[in-house]
Design an enzyme around this catalytic site. Structure first.
Site, short mmCIF file in Angstrom:
data_model
loop_
_atom_site.label_atom_id
_atom_site.label_comp_id
_atom_site.label_asym_id
_atom_site.label_seq_id
_atom_site.Cartn_x
_atom_site.Cartn_y
_atom_site.Cartn_z
N SER A 62 154.29 -56.51 -37.36
CA SER A 62 154.34 -55.05 -37.34
C SER A 62 153.22 -54.42 -36.52
CB SER A 62 154.29 -54.50 -38.78
OG SER A 62 153.10 -54.90 -39.43
N THR B 275 159.16 -59.39 -39.73
CA THR B 275 158.87 -58.35 -40.72
C THR B 275 160.18 -57.74 -41.19
OG1 THR B 275 158.70 -56.63 -39.01
CG2 THR B 275 156.67 -57.76 -39.63
N ASP C 25 166.56 -42.69 -54.06
CA ASP C 25 166.91 -43.21 -52.74
C ASP C 25 168.01 -42.32 -52.16
OD1 ASP C 25 167.93 -44.74 -50.52
OD2 ASP C 25 166.91 -46.49 -51.37
N THR D 11 159.78 -47.15 -48.93
CA THR D 11 160.73 -46.60 -47.97
C THR D 11 160.38 -47.05 -46.55
OG1 THR D 11 159.43 -44.63 -47.45
CG2 THR D 11 160.84 -44.53 -49.41
N ARG E 78 154.61 -47.72 -45.71
CA ARG E 78 154.03 -47.30 -44.43
C ARG E 78 153.03 -46.17 -44.68
NH1 ARG E 78 155.55 -51.48 -42.88
NH2 ARG E 78 156.90 -51.96 -41.09
N ASP F 77 147.90 -49.69 -49.92
CA ASP F 77 147.83 -50.87 -49.06
C ASP F 77 147.99 -50.47 -47.60
OD1 ASP F 77 147.85 -53.77 -48.49
OD2 ASP F 77 149.94 -53.41 -47.92
N GLU G 215 146.31 -46.61 -38.97
CA GLU G 215 145.90 -48.01 -38.89
C GLU G 215 145.85 -48.46 -37.43
OE1 GLU G 215 148.38 -50.66 -41.15
OE2 GLU G 215 148.38 -49.36 -42.91
N HIS H 21 146.80 -53.50 -45.64
CA HIS H 21 148.20 -53.71 -45.24
C HIS H 21 148.58 -55.18 -45.38
CE1 HIS H 21 151.60 -52.07 -42.44
NE2 HIS H 21 152.07 -52.89 -43.37
N GLY I 152 152.54 -57.63 -48.38
CA GLY I 152 153.60 -58.61 -48.14
C GLY I 152 153.12 -59.95 -47.63
N TYR I 153 151.81 -60.21 -47.72
CA TYR I 153 151.23 -61.36 -47.03
C TYR I 153 151.16 -62.64 -47.87
CZ TYR I 153 149.57 -59.49 -42.57
OH TYR I 153 149.49 -59.01 -41.29
#
Length: 378
Positions: A45, A66, A146, A175, A208, A232, A237, A254, A257-258
């Site tokens: 990303s 990603t 949503d 989102t 995001r 996060d 950034e 960020h 998801g790591y």
């Protein structure tokens, strides 16, 4: 055939070397001279993929390891006949477990039971739906918001944002980033919404950075109105508002998801897509790539309560391990990306083998994603 891959994509060299010559490169910035001699580009990303990056290059395929794709100009790629693949859902489990790690920490610190809280999930895709499933397995009430899915008539009890803000004790955002259009999410959490958050509410953003108006959030936090915040992701950034970091309860770089599993899924998904694109289709079993976990086996006696779940979850991943390093280097140029590049190995709950003498505990842990088995005491 030459394939450029982001240097932080695990297993990329091992996999893509089956298809051609592999060159690893930094993701921010991509060395332009390398693009002039490559057939394919695999990114994360941090790399903005658009006309200015690829125009005039021989690149025929772009893969992003990603789930999100807002860093890729898909319309331009399609116009130019450049193949493209993302990795939807690759890090969904990792993000869910990040949220749980944060909530369990806050619950212990502030002395509340998660079952007494209502969690509003905004964005019910790969991450949000998995989060809903795990929360409800614990008996925690969820509210789903949503608007695109609600408009399509998808199955689910979808609420409006107003309803979620009014009723939820926890608001967690998952989102995509849409900068305009009917479902714009840029500053979805704006000054008005932030003002409406009830005292004691918990706000989590792990999607995001620009989904939350960072300046408006800082204004509320510095006004002394009590809410807890987990961020996060950040506007601007890799630069971030250091004053905002100082004001939030948990701040990370960020990395929600790591997990090793999540990164490996991302790599394998784009590898499989590219192999199909060039007519050499291959499939990879994730378990053949992953190393043995740090902890071999845990024995659990009795039923599963919140303190025990917190200990198990934090044995695998405690979000505070990523909060402290960011605070130490915040504001120093290059350090945000360095934290991501040199990220310590992190596993998912499925890597923890738990033997339970209580059948209900084993069943619940399985629903939560742990590798749990019932082993009656003798």
């Amino acid at each position: 055939m030459k394939i450029l891959v982001d240097e932080n994509m695990p297993y990329a060299r091992e996999l893509f070397s089956r298809l051609g010559e592999v060159k690893t490169v930094p993701g921010r910035p991509i060395p332009v001279e390398e693009l002039n001699h490559a057939d394919a580009l695999m990114v994360r990303s941090v790399t903005k993929v658009n006309e200015s990056l690829l125009s005039g290059t021989p690149i025929k395929f772009v893969g992003t390891a990603t789930a999100g794709t807002d860093h890729v100009d898909e319309a331009w790629l399609k116009q130019e006949g450049i193949g493209f693949s993302a990795a939807p859902g690759c890090n969904a489990i990792a993000v869910v477990e990040y949220v749980f790690s944060a909530l369990l920490m806050l619950a212990e610190r502030d002395g509340f039971s998660l079952r007494d809280r209502t969690v509003g999930i905004v964005g019910v895709g790969n991450v949000g739906s998995r989060l809903q499933t795990r929360l409800e397995a614990l008996g925690i009430r969820t509210l789903l918001c949503d608007p695109p899915r609600a408009a399509r008539g998808d199955e689910g009890d979808f609420r409006t944002m107003d309803e979620v803000v009014e009723e939820a004790d926890v608001l967690t955002f998952h989102t995509p980033l849409y900068k305009d259009g009917p479902y714009k999410t840029l500053h979805l959490v704006d000054e008005t919404l932030i003002r409406r958050l009830k005292p004691g509410a918990i706000l989590i953003n792990a999607c995001r950075g620009p989904v939350v108006d960072n300046a408006a959030l800082l204004a509320r936090l510095t006004a002394g109105q009590p809410i807890s915040v987990v961020l996060d992701v950040w506007e601007g950034e890799p630069d971030l508002n250091v004053a905002l970091l100082d004001a939030v309860d948990i701040g990370t770089s960020h990395i929600a998801g790591y997990t090793l599993e999540g990164k490996a899924r991302g790599t394998t998904q784009v590898f499989e897509a590219y192999s199909a694109f060039i007519g050499r289709e291959q499939h990879v079993a994730l378990e053949t790539l992953l190393p043995a976990p740090e902890f071999g086996r845990i024995t659990l006696h009795g039923p599963l309560d919140q303190p025990t779940l917190k200990r198990l979850a934090h044995l695998v991943y405690d979000v505070r391990r990523d909060d402290a390093p960011l605070r130490k280097v915040a504001g120093i140029p290059g350090e945000f990306d360095k934290l991501r590049k040199n990220y310590l190995e992190r596993r998912e709950w499925s890597s923890l083998y738990v033997m339970c003498d209580d059948a209900s505990a084993a069943a619940l842990l399985q629903k939560l994603g742990f590798n749990a088995v019932h082993h009656p005491a003798r």
